[in-house]
Design a protein around this motif. Sequence first.
Motif, short mmCIF file in Angstrom:
data_model
loop_
_atom_site.label_atom_id
_atom_site.label_comp_id
_atom_site.label_asym_id
_atom_site.label_seq_id
_atom_site.Cartn_x
_atom_site.Cartn_y
_atom_site.Cartn_z
N MET A 1 -8.01 3.03 3.20
CA MET A 1 -7.41 1.66 3.52
C MET A 1 -6.81 1.60 4.90
N LYS A 2 -6.69 2.77 5.79
CA LYS A 2 -6.50 2.46 7.06
C LYS A 2 -7.39 1.96 7.88
N SER A 55 -6.77 -14.40 10.46
CA SER A 55 -6.67 -12.91 10.00
C SER A 55 -5.66 -12.44 10.37
N GLY A 56 -5.43 -12.23 11.63
CA GLY A 56 -4.21 -11.77 12.14
C GLY A 56 -4.32 -10.07 12.09
N THR A 57 -2.88 -9.43 12.06
CA THR A 57 -2.99 -8.11 12.09
C THR A 57 -2.49 -7.79 10.55
N LEU A 58 -3.15 -6.53 10.08
CA LEU A 58 -2.98 -6.31 8.64
C LEU A 58 -2.18 -5.04 8.80
N LYS A 59 -1.27 -4.91 7.77
CA LYS A 59 -0.52 -3.66 7.34
C LYS A 59 -0.16 -3.49 5.99
N PHE A 60 -0.79 -2.47 5.21
CA PHE A 60 -0.62 -2.34 3.84
C PHE A 60 0.73 -1.50 3.74
N LYS A 61 1.15 -1.69 2.71
CA LYS A 61 2.27 -0.51 2.18
C LYS A 61 2.07 -0.01 0.99
N VAL A 62 1.68 1.19 0.44
CA VAL A 62 1.37 1.46 -0.83
C VAL A 62 2.86 2.02 -1.64
N ASN A 63 2.80 1.40 -2.68
CA ASN A 63 3.97 1.73 -3.29
C ASN A 63 3.91 2.47 -4.57
N ASP A 64 2.58 2.50 -5.17
CA ASP A 64 2.34 3.66 -6.10
C ASP A 64 0.80 3.94 -6.25
N ILE A 65 0.56 5.09 -6.58
CA ILE A 65 -0.71 5.69 -6.62
C ILE A 65 -0.81 6.25 -8.27
N SER A 66 -1.76 6.16 -8.98
CA SER A 66 -1.63 6.51 -10.33
C SER A 66 -3.05 6.73 -11.10
N PHE A 74 -5.65 3.67 -9.61
CA PHE A 74 -5.00 2.43 -9.24
C PHE A 74 -3.74 2.48 -8.39
N VAL A 75 -3.94 1.62 -7.32
CA VAL A 75 -2.91 1.63 -6.26
C VAL A 75 -2.35 0.26 -6.14
N MET A 76 -0.91 0.34 -6.22
CA MET A 76 -0.08 -0.93 -6.13
C MET A 76 0.54 -1.02 -4.78
N GLY A 77 0.56 -2.03 -4.32
CA GLY A 77 1.45 -2.17 -3.02
C GLY A 77 1.54 -3.65 -2.40
N GLU A 78 1.69 -3.75 -1.40
CA GLU A 78 2.20 -4.94 -0.49
C GLU A 78 1.18 -4.97 0.74
N ILE A 91 1.24 -8.98 -2.67
CA ILE A 91 1.31 -7.76 -3.22
C ILE A 91 -0.27 -7.61 -3.86
N PHE A 92 -0.69 -6.43 -4.18
CA PHE A 92 -2.06 -6.17 -4.63
C PHE A 92 -1.94 -5.09 -5.75
N MET A 93 -2.89 -5.05 -6.70
CA MET A 93 -3.27 -3.95 -7.28
C MET A 93 -4.88 -3.50 -7.24
N ILE A 94 -5.26 -2.45 -6.90
CA ILE A 94 -6.73 -2.35 -6.52
C ILE A 94 -6.96 -0.93 -7.58
N ILE A 95 -8.13 -0.87 -7.89
CA ILE A 95 -8.61 0.21 -8.52
C ILE A 95 -9.88 0.85 -7.68
#
Length: 111
Positions: A1-2, A55-66, A74-78, A91-95
């Motif tokens: 993701m980085k 597109s700008g500048t992207l930053k992810f914040k991961v809130n949960d990895i299960s 699955f990963v939930m975050g912002e 927000i997002f949820m990705i698998i």
Amino acid sequence: MKAQEIAWSNHDIEGYMQGYWKNDSLKFYGSSGLTYGWNKTLSNYKRGYPTKDYSGTLKFKVNDISKINSGSYFVMGEYHLTRKVGDANGIFMIIFRKIKGSWKIIADTSA
């Protein structure tokens, strides 16, 4: 993701898409509904974010990895986009699935 943050922030949409499974079965579910396939998802991103101003500048914040199973999570975050045309957050949820030794996103729900 980085690596995806870096690619996106350089307006390298193709580079960003390397984190996704390059397959017609990739699923992306967003405000426009369900999209199937890597190429269609890429096309949608290019249409929605045509220039660096969008597109700008992207930053992810991961809130949960299960863990789903030994090869899937699955990963939930912002996500936070800092842009000249106005910031965008959501927000997002990705698998993720391990495919041929690499972790790839096989499904993405973003809002």
